[in-house]
Design an enzyme around this catalytic site. Sequence first.
Site, PDB file in Angstrom:
ATOM      1  N   SER A 171      -5.691  26.571  33.271  1.00  0.00           N
ATOM      2  CA  SER A 171      -5.733  26.750  34.723  1.00  0.00           C
ATOM      3  C   SER A 171      -4.573  25.982  35.338  1.00  0.00           C
ATOM      4  O   SER A 171      -3.892  25.216  34.666  1.00  0.00           O
ATOM      5  CB  SER A 171      -7.053  26.232  35.294  1.00  0.00           C
ATOM      6  N   LYS A 172      -4.393  26.170  36.605  1.00  0.00           N
ATOM      7  CA  LYS A 172      -3.283  25.552  37.331  1.00  0.00           C
ATOM      8  C   LYS A 172      -3.343  24.031  37.304  1.00  0.00           C
ATOM      9  O   LYS A 172      -2.328  23.375  37.481  1.00  0.00           O
ATOM     10  CB  LYS A 172      -3.332  26.026  38.788  1.00  0.00           C
ATOM     11  N   ARG A 173      -4.566  23.529  37.075  1.00  0.00           N
ATOM     12  CA  ARG A 173      -4.824  22.101  37.065  1.00  0.00           C
ATOM     13  C   ARG A 173      -3.733  21.285  36.359  1.00  0.00           C
ATOM     14  O   ARG A 173      -3.305  20.266  36.849  1.00  0.00           O
ATOM     15  CB  ARG A 173      -6.174  21.944  36.359  1.00  0.00           C
ATOM     16  N   GLY A 190      -0.578  22.323  35.373  1.00  0.00           N
ATOM     17  CA  GLY A 190       0.784  22.872  35.379  1.00  0.00           C
ATOM     18  C   GLY A 190       0.808  24.364  35.623  1.00  0.00           C
ATOM     19  O   GLY A 190      -0.224  24.978  35.869  1.00  0.00           O
TER      20      GLY A 190
END
Length: 488
Positions: free
Chosen positions: A255-257, A259
């Site tokens: 997930s974007k968490r 990067g």
Amino acid sequence: MTNTKPLNTRFAPSPTGYLHVGGARTALFNYLLAKRTGGRFLLRIEDTDVGRHQEDAIPKIIDDLRWLGLTWDEGIEVGGDRGPYRQSQRLEVYNSYVNRLIDEGKAYYAFDTAEELDALRKVAEEKKENFRYQRPAVLPTAQQAASARSEGRPVVVRLMCESADVTIQDDAFGEVTMPGDQIDDFIIQKADGYPTYHLANVVDDALMGVTYIMRGQEFLGQTWRHVLLRRALGFAEPGYCHLPLIMDMKGRKLSKRDGDVEVHAFRVAGYLPEALVNFIALLGWGPGLDREKFTLSELVEVFSVNRIGKTNAKFDRDKLLAFNTDAVAAADDERLLSGFKDYLSLNDTPIPADDENMLRKLISINRSMRTFADVVAKSAVLFLPDDAFEYDPKAVEKVLTKSDGAGVNVLVELRDLLANAEWTAPSLEKLLQDYCESHQLGVGKVAQPLRVAATGGTISPPIFDTLVILGKAKTLARINRCLAMLGR
Ligand code: GLU
């Protein structure tokens, strides 16, 4: 499965944002399988979810697929005999199939409200049972559906499904069975008149001649619906392969968490598409060879569905960076020039993007870069106004003021020598060499003070290139600014 007969594949993104690396992997594997087997690769836009649809996502997805080199034989923008390739332009096609299913007694209208369905769901929950839609004993007629609609009730169409186990043969996951007691009459046409994903997807795959379906594992639990729809519609069974999940290094779903997860973000960050393609190819697939580096056309040669596993793949950003560093080293200057231009067109930097000679020069002096961002990190300062960068206090202390200002003294002397120098790399090199020799100093003791004065820090391209790119006037202006700051 063998790679003998041509398989037609497709990538069918829902335009909800930029292309995710997981979507890029799905597109890549479908591309590879079609090319490998001599089939067609098709691009279809699944835009029937009005709430989630974003029109500007379509050109973004198309652009990033092209950047990766994943061209399609048929589909949106390129055309073909089986279009249109946007589902929102095919509503009549879906309606005709829904009506056919109703006429054949295989589907029926239902008009339960969300509140009624929620109440039924609650009852099931209380009994610790799975909620399954109960088909009414007497099915509503078309007239009843019409009057329910005019009363403002949501009218949908549901497919009649037998409560028998449905087993699919998946080329990655093997036999996957949905038990009959979890199967119910699912919706194929929504209250807004649009088809559900299941109906549109199945109808299009069949009409567009898709014979092999590869997509993310998150769809595996839905595939029974597609099997039942195909049976009801009399469509042949395609091959199926669901691709394993992509996890981060901590074993959580990517997930974007931690990067970037969008292809576009890697493009903006200065990666080469060939490195990204190579890296993505290894997410859930392996060549079974003592080798990891492949171009796209080499991947076509070695790709096989047999080597797709069901173990979660790991998205290792360090590995991607290493792949990119190697891809840069392997690329010729022309390739890097075009990549660098693309990078600069997407980023706001002080580098003069239309000065091709300068771009070539920057590439040749930054051959050890990991990504194009490294070129900017090292060289952007050369293109800023002379008073528009900061001096790094740590660099100033370490290189200039420490040891009673030895570095500053070097700089004062060099300023006068440089003021009279001929401004070419060889004569500057000679000037500095002579200076080092006559003062018994190592190169670093001379180059570093100059570098800090000219760029504000200790990291820049090689010193002679730095000085030549800056030019005499700017170099001297920066040395003066630095010395003035230090009271000299
Ligand atoms: N439109 C679906 C998606 O966005 C595609 C699912 C499929 O490939 O069947 O992922």
